[in-house]
Design an enzyme around this catalytic site. Sequence first.
Site, mmCIF file in Angstrom:
data_model
loop_
_atom_site.group_PDB
_atom_site.id
_atom_site.type_symbol
_atom_site.label_atom_id
_atom_site.label_comp_id
_atom_site.label_asym_id
_atom_site.label_seq_id
_atom_site.Cartn_x
_atom_site.Cartn_y
_atom_site.Cartn_z
ATOM 1 N N ARG A 1 -4.155 -2.047 2.599
ATOM 2 C CA ARG A 1 -2.653 -2.290 2.748
ATOM 3 C C ARG A 1 -2.267 -2.776 4.052
ATOM 4 N NH1 ARG A 1 2.316 -1.653 -0.216
ATOM 5 N NH2 ARG A 1 3.152 -0.864 2.059
ATOM 6 N N CYS B 1 -0.647 3.375 -8.891
ATOM 7 C CA CYS B 1 0.325 4.900 -9.523
ATOM 8 C C CYS B 1 1.014 5.496 -8.581
ATOM 9 C CB CYS B 1 -0.988 5.892 -10.065
ATOM 10 S SG CYS B 1 -2.250 4.915 -8.727
ATOM 11 N N ALA C 1 -0.883 5.856 -5.048
ATOM 12 C CA ALA C 1 -0.954 5.769 -4.747
ATOM 13 C C ALA C 1 0.280 4.409 -3.785
ATOM 14 C CB ALA C 1 -1.023 3.677 -5.196
#
Lengths: 546, 457
Positions: free
Chosen positions: A99, A65, A68
Amino acid sequence: MARLKKKLVQWEPTDIKAELLTKYPPKVARKRAKQIMINEALENTTPEIVANVRTIPGIITMRGCTYAGCKGVIMGPTSDIVNLVHGPIGCSFYAWLTRRNQTSASGEKNENFIPYAMSTDMQDSDIIFGGEKKLEAAIQEAYDLFHPKGIAVFATCPVGLIGDDIHAVARKMKEKFGNCNVFAFSCEGYKGVSQSAGHHIANNQVFRHMVGTSTTEKTDKYKINLLGEYNIGGDGFEIDRILKKCGITNIATFSGNSTYDQFASANQADLSAVMCHRSINYVADMLEVKYGIPWIKINFIGANSTAKSLRKIAKYFGDQELIDRVEEVIAEEMPAVEVARADVLPRTEGKTAMIFVGGSRAHHYQELFKEMGMKTISAGYEFGHRDDYEGRQVIPTLKVDADSRNIEELEVEPDEKLFRPRKSPEEMQALEKDGLHFKEYHGLNPDMDKDTIIIDDMNQYEADKLIQIMKPDLFCAGIKEKYSVQKLGIPQKQLHSYDSGGPYAGFVGAVNFYHEIDRLVNSRVWSYMKAPWQENPELSATYVWE
Amino acid sequence: MLLRHTPKEIMERNALVINPAKTCQPIGAMYASLGINGCLPHSHGSQGCCAYHRSTLTRHYKEPISAATSSFTEGASVFGGQANLLQAIENIFTVYEPEIIAIHTTCLSETIGDDLKQIAIKAEKEGKIPKGKHIIGAPTPSYVGSHVTGFSNMVKAMAGMATPTGKKNGKVNIIPGWVEPSDMRELKRLAEMIGVDYTLFPDTSGVLDGPLSGEYTMFPKGGTTVQELKGCGDAIGTLALGEWCSADAARWLDSKCKVPCSVLDMPFGLKATDRFIDALRIVAGTTVPDEVTYERGQLVDLISDMHQYFYHKRVALVGDPDQLISMVEFLTSIDMIPAYVITGTPGKKFEARIKELTKDVPCEVKVKAWGDMFLLHQWIKNEPVDLLIGNTYCKYIARDEDIPLVRWGFPILDRQGHQYFPTVGYKGALRLLEKILSALLDRKDRDDPERTFELVM
């Protein structure tokens, strides 16, 4: 190569495309048909692909999204800004250290807020009565605890719906503190059609609230910005090592291993070098318009691309000293790369790969595979736009739809004080004539072979089908796709955050990647999938008296 | 220091959560749904929720996690998500062909007020649900409770499939709560040893611990079948393991289908396993075989062998309420001191239960529901502990404060094995003890000066 032909011979690209669409309801099939393209490999006249459009509900997409893209991708890697997520707890939790954007925490006081997930943890009462007061209190508590230079506030889905004015709260707190820049991002998850909208929202605010605010003058000789590099697995560390060795100063990376002051000084660079075209090309444009910094597309993925990119940067500055130094560095670095390449090549040559990631990586990583003698037989972006496929010449013709309309486009003008053309129009023309092209990106399609299949917003069903038909030796996508592919006995390399390992950028990164891909495609594990009695199920019997 | 900005002095916070010890409801619902045979979980919200939950579950279980999403856009957020969900239902049944879709909501669809029941009725009327296929739904607003609440809500929706025939089927419902596939497998092994005919739901064994065989199927053989779920209203009793994860579903079956329920603690450690086995034998009317008693004896033996290393060691724990309650009891039972206990899940009852379990512990036990790992770290800075037990995020505290860490809970993103080796039951307790002892003794071996370094320990 004989092996490759054998695999593909029974399937024409048009048949493959038809096979991918056959099970869909008619409406879905019509839509997906426009996002699956048989490549013609033509520069500047490539057929149109539909990209950056809504994902179909129920079709298992790889996409995430807007939040994100904003908090996770762009703002996540900055070490000395406190990231505060306004919303229920989950959004902050999932974007917490997942990440692999590494940091050396090189801010003034070595601040490192990356290991902290902060949230207003909205409750039902906040949804009913509004969350502004709680946000204000949370900003105050974050300030009292950490005294950071900057606090970034991120909106999540319900915040937009209940109408909390996060920008007003941020402004109020900024004024109140005086020594802390508080700014907010309207990056609700439902905006746009993918992470890409979040990149844009994040970059706009970085540009608006931070760039050009530093008063410290940077006096280095060859100053660049590195745009669209996120230091996943230490990629940025390796690029910085090489740049430093060449005598090139990286003023600001957007946003791998970045700090507040880097962003603030970005206006002082003399060239913007763009890695990930998708996530940041508009910032390069804005830096040019507002401050006079020209930009070029570069790519530090692949040893040859790295060498090429360094030469482009040297050519731009035009000093023989730098040009010579870059050649020295390349000459020093390449032998180790060649040794590694020669080692793996007999085992990797002729193997095939598919890449479905990102907005630039599906293009960049093909360079590395080429160096290993591997062919990319199908690729596509998760959140790319048409220009990432077809080249920047299509930008003027891009349609603005309901989903892109609500993503702000900043209008910038030359800065009265800080605008400074870096080169005269004649110098720019001369460089162009000499083969250094500014503001140019020709996209993924021209670099892929004719008849390869290019698929936008690839989904799980199509991936399974494509793998079963084309049987690649390696599939590259994200963590969500990893294990369904590997169950089929086909290795998967995660190319968003690499699972583990890296860096894969630059010269050292190329060596790492060669070894990693060699390990994956030649691993013994893929030969263990069947038990001896499954491979040879014939019964054998013995006589009772034996 | 990685957590270099965490001060020793504790400042009270009312609005800011730092380093949460919980996440949001939908991920729990998604995990529970994967424990239904032939089920595709569906996230009714924007696609980021689904992507985040799938990623986290994938990284924890190292297995394919398939789930679909309604992919809300701004338009859907304003006008409601009904059209998106109807389209999703049609696409899912056409393309992926699951037996059942388990839909959960998100903060987005809850805030705009989408009504799952009404949308399901509409889907049925429009013929979007093929004959013999099913849809269930659970409301999982992210701004209430935690991931544990979401798990519980979906388990309740599963119980809601019960269609009592009025004739008892002789089975016992076992609701395991949020435990690993390996734990569910172990619970089934124990039930089979005792000779109990059971329905375990959800059951992620055979779904999230699959082999690598060159074949991939989106719907593996494992999971509780729809048929079994329909039958759970005819069971002779329900054992709900964990007040937070499992009790709602059990109580629902009790009141709606007259299936008597017992709510037990999750069977981690000696005493909780004892209670589980005993309850199981009583409800099913069987006797516990010697093999089970033998396993129990082995656990007691190991506790006595290791006791000198455990005695009065201080432990900090962070995790989910049901797991922590049993673990705190277990640690207390082997004379360790659960000094700090934190969960991010709200609930005063939790604090009271931990206080009660630790009332004989010879020093203060700090406990907090709706706490966070930032606070836990501050407690540790003020008075250190010998061991930390919790999920992967604990490793930042463990490294900064140089404390041994036993990874246990959700999520574990940096170690493997938890999918395969159970920690429930007597066998599971052996593994917990082994992990705890190894952590403590590895540290001792690292730290002992050469003159006292010993071969035999």
